[in-house]
Write a protein that holds these residues in place. Structure first.
Motif, PDB file in Angstrom:
ATOM      1  N   ASP A   1       9.739  10.800   3.916  1.00  0.00           N
ATOM      2  CA  ASP A   1       8.587  10.639   3.501  1.00  0.00           C
ATOM      3  C   ASP A   1       7.355  10.496   4.717  1.00  0.00           C
ATOM      4  O   ASP A   1       6.454  11.181   4.666  1.00  0.00           O
ATOM      5  CB  ASP A   1       8.224   9.476   2.695  1.00  0.00           C
ATOM      6  CG  ASP A   1       6.671   8.898   2.184  1.00  0.00           C
ATOM      7  OD1 ASP A   1       6.457   9.862   1.139  1.00  0.00           O
ATOM      8  OD2 ASP A   1       6.378   7.936   2.873  1.00  0.00           O
ATOM      9  N   ARG A   2       7.730   9.814   5.710  1.00  0.00           N
ATOM     10  CA  ARG A   2       6.764   9.890   6.901  1.00  0.00           C
ATOM     11  C   ARG A   2       6.593  11.089   7.496  1.00  0.00           C
ATOM     12  O   ARG A   2       5.693  11.352   8.078  1.00  0.00           O
ATOM     13  CB  ARG A   2       7.245   8.755   7.758  1.00  0.00           C
ATOM     14  CG  ARG A   2       6.586   8.510   9.184  1.00  0.00           C
ATOM     15  CD  ARG A   2       6.773   7.286   9.912  1.00  0.00           C
ATOM     16  NE  ARG A   2       6.416   6.116   8.876  1.00  0.00           N
ATOM     17  CZ  ARG A   2       6.441   4.951   9.582  1.00  0.00           C
ATOM     18  NH1 ARG A   2       6.954   4.778  10.860  1.00  0.00           N
ATOM     19  NH2 ARG A   2       6.045   3.870   8.885  1.00  0.00           N
ATOM     20  N   LEU A   3       7.720  11.872   7.560  1.00  0.00           N
ATOM     21  CA  LEU A   3       7.792  13.405   8.150  1.00  0.00           C
ATOM     22  C   LEU A   3       7.169  14.460   7.150  1.00  0.00           C
ATOM     23  O   LEU A   3       7.186  15.467   7.618  1.00  0.00           O
ATOM     24  CB  LEU A   3       9.019  13.581   8.746  1.00  0.00           C
ATOM     25  CG  LEU A   3       9.687  12.775   9.564  1.00  0.00           C
ATOM     26  CD1 LEU A   3      11.170  13.143   9.886  1.00  0.00           C
ATOM     27  CD2 LEU A   3       8.852  12.895  11.022  1.00  0.00           C
ATOM     28  N   GLY A   4       6.440  14.071   6.114  1.00  0.00           N
ATOM     29  CA  GLY A   4       5.873  14.871   5.323  1.00  0.00           C
ATOM     30  C   GLY A   4       6.655  15.658   4.122  1.00  0.00           C
ATOM     31  O   GLY A   4       6.446  16.189   3.519  1.00  0.00           O
ATOM     32  N   HIS A   5       7.912  14.941   3.734  1.00  0.00           N
ATOM     33  CA  HIS A   5       8.568  15.494   2.705  1.00  0.00           C
ATOM     34  C   HIS A   5       8.143  14.711   1.461  1.00  0.00           C
ATOM     35  O   HIS A   5       8.014  13.381   1.411  1.00  0.00           O
ATOM     36  CB  HIS A   5      10.105  15.261   2.923  1.00  0.00           C
ATOM     37  CG  HIS A   5      10.846  16.104   3.831  1.00  0.00           C
ATOM     38  ND1 HIS A   5      11.531  17.239   3.599  1.00  0.00           N
ATOM     39  CD2 HIS A   5      10.839  15.780   5.197  1.00  0.00           C
ATOM     40  CE1 HIS A   5      11.925  17.656   4.879  1.00  0.00           C
ATOM     41  NE2 HIS A   5      11.545  16.794   5.942  1.00  0.00           N
ATOM     42  N   PRO A   6       7.679  15.505   0.365  1.00  0.00           N
ATOM     43  CA  PRO A   6       7.275  14.803  -0.856  1.00  0.00           C
ATOM     44  C   PRO A   6       8.586  14.054  -1.304  1.00  0.00           C
ATOM     45  O   PRO A   6       9.529  14.884  -1.419  1.00  0.00           O
ATOM     46  CB  PRO A   6       6.838  15.805  -1.684  1.00  0.00           C
ATOM     47  CG  PRO A   6       6.147  16.757  -0.687  1.00  0.00           C
ATOM     48  CD  PRO A   6       7.457  16.691   0.343  1.00  0.00           C
ATOM     49  N   THR A   7       8.482  12.702  -1.623  1.00  0.00           N
ATOM     50  CA  THR A   7       9.943  12.303  -2.016  1.00  0.00           C
ATOM     51  C   THR A   7       9.680  11.489  -3.414  1.00  0.00           C
ATOM     52  O   THR A   7       8.759  10.766  -3.713  1.00  0.00           O
ATOM     53  CB  THR A   7      10.519  11.170  -1.305  1.00  0.00           C
ATOM     54  OG1 THR A   7       9.358  10.250  -0.959  1.00  0.00           O
ATOM     55  CG2 THR A   7      10.853  11.815   0.081  1.00  0.00           C
ATOM     56  N   VAL A   8      10.462  12.296  -4.547  1.00  0.00           N
ATOM     57  CA  VAL A   8      10.099  11.586  -6.045  1.00  0.00           C
ATOM     58  C   VAL A   8      11.537  11.026  -6.500  1.00  0.00           C
ATOM     59  O   VAL A   8      12.490  11.647  -6.539  1.00  0.00           O
ATOM     60  CB  VAL A   8       9.568  12.992  -6.838  1.00  0.00           C
ATOM     61  CG1 VAL A   8       9.445  12.299  -8.401  1.00  0.00           C
ATOM     62  CG2 VAL A   8       8.358  13.279  -6.232  1.00  0.00           C
TER      63      VAL A   8
ATOM     64  N   ILE B   1       7.492  17.446 -12.523  1.00  0.00           N
ATOM     65  CA  ILE B   1       7.618  17.309 -11.366  1.00  0.00           C
ATOM     66  C   ILE B   1       6.537  17.871 -10.243  1.00  0.00           C
ATOM     67  O   ILE B   1       6.313  17.190  -9.232  1.00  0.00           O
ATOM     68  CB  ILE B   1       9.121  17.637 -10.672  1.00  0.00           C
ATOM     69  CG1 ILE B   1      10.188  16.904 -11.652  1.00  0.00           C
ATOM     70  CG2 ILE B   1       9.279  17.250  -9.460  1.00  0.00           C
ATOM     71  CD1 ILE B   1      10.093  15.450 -11.564  1.00  0.00           C
ATOM     72  N   GLU B   2       6.418  19.171 -10.373  1.00  0.00           N
ATOM     73  CA  GLU B   2       5.388  19.730  -9.504  1.00  0.00           C
ATOM     74  C   GLU B   2       4.128  18.798  -9.627  1.00  0.00           C
ATOM     75  O   GLU B   2       3.391  18.562  -8.497  1.00  0.00           O
ATOM     76  CB  GLU B   2       5.029  21.199 -10.199  1.00  0.00           C
ATOM     77  CG  GLU B   2       6.175  22.014  -9.536  1.00  0.00           C
ATOM     78  CD  GLU B   2       5.825  23.689  -9.859  1.00  0.00           C
ATOM     79  OE1 GLU B   2       5.512  24.399  -8.988  1.00  0.00           O
ATOM     80  OE2 GLU B   2       6.034  23.853 -11.182  1.00  0.00           O
ATOM     81  N   ALA B   3       3.646  18.562 -10.784  1.00  0.00           N
ATOM     82  CA  ALA B   3       2.285  17.802 -10.862  1.00  0.00           C
ATOM     83  C   ALA B   3       2.448  16.388 -10.280  1.00  0.00           C
ATOM     84  O   ALA B   3       1.524  16.040  -9.630  1.00  0.00           O
ATOM     85  CB  ALA B   3       1.782  17.299 -12.305  1.00  0.00           C
TER      86      ALA B   3
END
Length: 234
Positions: free
Chosen positions: A105-112, A198-200
């Motif tokens: 998350d901190r490195l810019g990966h969207p995590t869901v 999920i995209e939203a």
């Protein structure tokens, strides 16, 4: 929904996600991007072996696909409470997995997170709750601790706790209570394609952790946001 049904809805064009020993891993197309998937299936208990393997999958995505979104699909038991796992330091393995997701998350990966079954205790915290936002499907049943366990810890009668749970979502199990406290960001519609949903969520990821704000707005955690603000303000 079963995991197979989820992936059919999420990846209508096909995917490479597999399940081995209850551990989920792989990827599939999501719009113009590739969505990487890790997680747990089949009410699998999360022990040291599973935690280190899932953490390795997350770290591999960080190394090989900078900025790619990560979906954490969860249908688990609690942490594996065996003598072996405890002696090997299960708490540290669970923390390592949670920190891998927080690093992503901190490195810019969207995590869901996507909760579609059961999850509880350390397994719930180290997977679903370690994502930026957590979504759920109807029928999911999360709990930080089930009420019989709470009764053993607090020495309060189970009937008393059940009555308290009706008006105090912050410790009560169940999807509705997790939504009220802000732990679950949104409940998805299983009758509609999951990919666009999920995209939203990814497109509208909040800046930072807003669970305390959601809990205040929904009435499930009426004081957490105010207390956090006072601490942050010194």
């Amino acid at each position: 929904m079963t995991l197979a049904e989820i992936f059919s809805s999420l990846f209508p064009e096909g995917h490479s996600v597999t399940v081995e020993d209850g551990l989920v891993g792989g990827h599939g197309p999501l719009g113009a991007k590739r969505l990487h998937v890790v997680g747990l299936d089949g009410n699998t208990a999360l022990g040291v072996d599973g935690a280190i393997r899932l953490a390795a999958k997350v770290l591999a995505v960080i190394r090989e696909a900078p900025g790619a979104p990560i979906l954490v699909a969860v249908d688990s038991d609690s942490q594996r409470m065996s003598r072996r796992d405890e002696l090997l330091g299960l708490n540290e393995y669970l923390a390592h997995l949670a920190k891998a997701l927080l690093l992503a998350d901190r490195l810019g990966h969207p995590t869901v997170g996507l909760l579609y079954g059961h999850s509880a205790a350390g397994a719930f915290i180290a997977t679903a709750l370690a994502t930026r936002v957590l979504a759920a499907l109807p029928g999911a049943h999360p709990s930080v601790m089930d009420l019989p366990s709470v009764a053993r810890v607090t020495k309060l009668p189970l009937d008393t706790l059940r009555e308290m749970a009706k008006s105090t979502p912050v410790f009560a199990p169940g999807l509705d209570n997790m939504v009220a406290t802000g732990a679950v960001h949104a409940v998805l519609d299983p009758a509609a394609p999951l990919g666009p949903q999920i995209e939203a969520l990814i497109a509208a990821l909040p800046e930072g952790d807003i669970r305390d704000r959601l809990g205040a707005e929904r009435g499930g955690r009426p004081v957490a946001q105010a207390i956090a603000a006072r601490i942050a303000g010194g």
